[in-house]
Write a protein that holds these residues in place. Structure first.
Motif, short mmCIF file in Angstrom:
data_model
loop_
_atom_site.label_atom_id
_atom_site.label_comp_id
_atom_site.label_asym_id
_atom_site.label_seq_id
_atom_site.Cartn_x
_atom_site.Cartn_y
_atom_site.Cartn_z
N GLY A 133 -10.51 -112.06 14.24
CA GLY A 133 -10.86 -110.66 14.38
C GLY A 133 -11.32 -109.77 15.55
N GLY A 134 -11.39 -108.47 15.37
CA GLY A 134 -11.48 -107.82 16.77
C GLY A 134 -12.74 -108.13 17.63
N LEU A 135 -13.62 -108.84 16.73
CA LEU A 135 -14.88 -109.16 17.62
C LEU A 135 -15.12 -110.75 17.86
CD1 LEU A 135 -17.55 -106.91 15.97
CD2 LEU A 135 -16.39 -106.51 18.12
N GLN A 136 -13.62 -111.26 17.64
CA GLN A 136 -13.78 -112.81 17.80
C GLN A 136 -14.91 -113.59 17.14
OE1 GLN A 136 -10.73 -114.41 19.36
NE2 GLN A 136 -10.31 -112.94 18.15
N ILE A 137 -15.09 -113.56 15.78
CA ILE A 137 -16.12 -114.32 15.14
C ILE A 137 -15.76 -115.71 14.88
CG2 ILE A 137 -17.64 -114.04 13.25
CD1 ILE A 137 -17.52 -111.17 13.33
N TRP A 138 -16.61 -116.60 14.88
CA TRP A 138 -16.31 -118.03 14.55
C TRP A 138 -16.76 -118.19 12.94
CZ3 TRP A 138 -20.20 -122.50 14.88
CH2 TRP A 138 -19.80 -123.65 14.79
N PRO A 139 -15.60 -118.80 12.00
CA PRO A 139 -15.99 -118.88 10.87
C PRO A 139 -17.38 -119.18 10.37
CG PRO A 139 -13.46 -119.48 11.19
CD PRO A 139 -14.51 -119.28 12.79
N PRO A 140 -17.88 -120.11 10.92
CA PRO A 140 -19.24 -120.49 10.15
C PRO A 140 -20.07 -119.36 10.42
CG PRO A 140 -18.36 -122.41 11.42
CD PRO A 140 -17.44 -121.34 11.67
N THR A 141 -20.10 -118.79 11.64
CA THR A 141 -20.95 -117.28 11.77
C THR A 141 -20.62 -116.52 10.86
OG1 THR A 141 -21.18 -118.32 14.09
CG2 THR A 141 -21.79 -115.64 13.49
N TRP A 142 -19.52 -116.29 10.49
CA TRP A 142 -19.02 -115.22 9.57
C TRP A 142 -19.56 -115.72 8.30
CZ3 TRP A 142 -16.57 -110.72 9.31
CH2 TRP A 142 -16.10 -110.26 8.22
N ARG A 143 -19.71 -116.84 7.75
CA ARG A 143 -20.24 -117.05 6.50
C ARG A 143 -21.43 -117.03 6.39
NH1 ARG A 143 -16.45 -121.49 7.16
NH2 ARG A 143 -17.49 -122.65 7.92
N GLU A 144 -22.36 -117.59 7.47
CA GLU A 144 -23.68 -117.51 7.55
C GLU A 144 -24.18 -115.93 7.52
OE1 GLU A 144 -24.63 -119.75 11.21
OE2 GLU A 144 -23.74 -121.58 9.95
N SER A 145 -23.39 -115.13 8.06
CA SER A 145 -23.81 -113.76 8.17
C SER A 145 -23.52 -112.78 6.96
CB SER A 145 -23.25 -113.25 9.50
OG SER A 145 -23.86 -113.90 10.60
N GLY A 146 -22.77 -113.30 5.92
CA GLY A 146 -22.58 -112.58 4.91
C GLY A 146 -21.07 -112.18 4.87
N GLY A 147 -20.35 -112.63 5.63
CA GLY A 147 -18.71 -112.06 5.73
C GLY A 147 -17.97 -112.59 4.48
N LEU A 148 -18.37 -113.68 3.77
CA LEU A 148 -17.47 -114.08 2.58
C LEU A 148 -17.52 -112.95 1.48
CD1 LEU A 148 -17.92 -117.82 2.40
CD2 LEU A 148 -16.37 -116.69 3.50
N ARG A 149 -18.36 -112.04 1.46
CA ARG A 149 -18.27 -110.99 0.52
C ARG A 149 -17.17 -110.24 0.64
NH1 ARG A 149 -23.75 -108.25 2.36
NH2 ARG A 149 -23.11 -107.99 4.62
#
Length: 113
Positions: free
Chosen positions: A57-73
């Motif tokens: 993504g634009g902010l180069q987010i690591w997948p585990p961080t994405w998951r932990e921060s609610g990104g899977l919604r």
């Protein structure tokens, strides 16, 4: 009963505080221009970036961080989410980790010393 002057100020302050009386300062959302500048540094402003480096993504987010921060919604990876969704998740990452989550670019654009 007489309340000392400083006591009156504390009482007035307590009436203005949220329930619980704690001095909880709510952080305002980060302006869009800051996220855009950060994305320009992280991914050349490509909100759908998938460069093969393990960050997305634009902010180069690591997948585990994405998951932990609610990104899977929103999506299974940041590059598959909209810019607005990435920013929403980034606000949570910022709340949890601070600008250090984007250390090099945050420093480059003046968000860190």
């Amino acid at each position: 009963m007489r309340i000392p002057l400083y006591g009156r100020g504390l009482i007035a302050l307590a009436l203005l505080l949220p329930a619980g009386g704690a001095l909880a300062l709510t952080r305002q959302p980060t302006p869009d221009v800051v996220w855009d500048r950060l994305a320009d540094c992280e991914s050349d402003g490509d909100w759908q970036a998938d460069t093969g480096n393990g960050y997305y993504g634009g902010l180069q987010i690591w997948p585990p961080t994405w998951r932990e921060s609610g990104g899977l919604r929103y999506a299974d990876r940041p590059d598959r989410a909209s810019r607005a969704q990435q920013v929403t998740v980034a606000e949570e990452i910022l709340r949890r980790q601070g600008w250090q989550a984007w250390g090099g670019c945050a420093r480059e654009i003046g968000l860190l010393p």
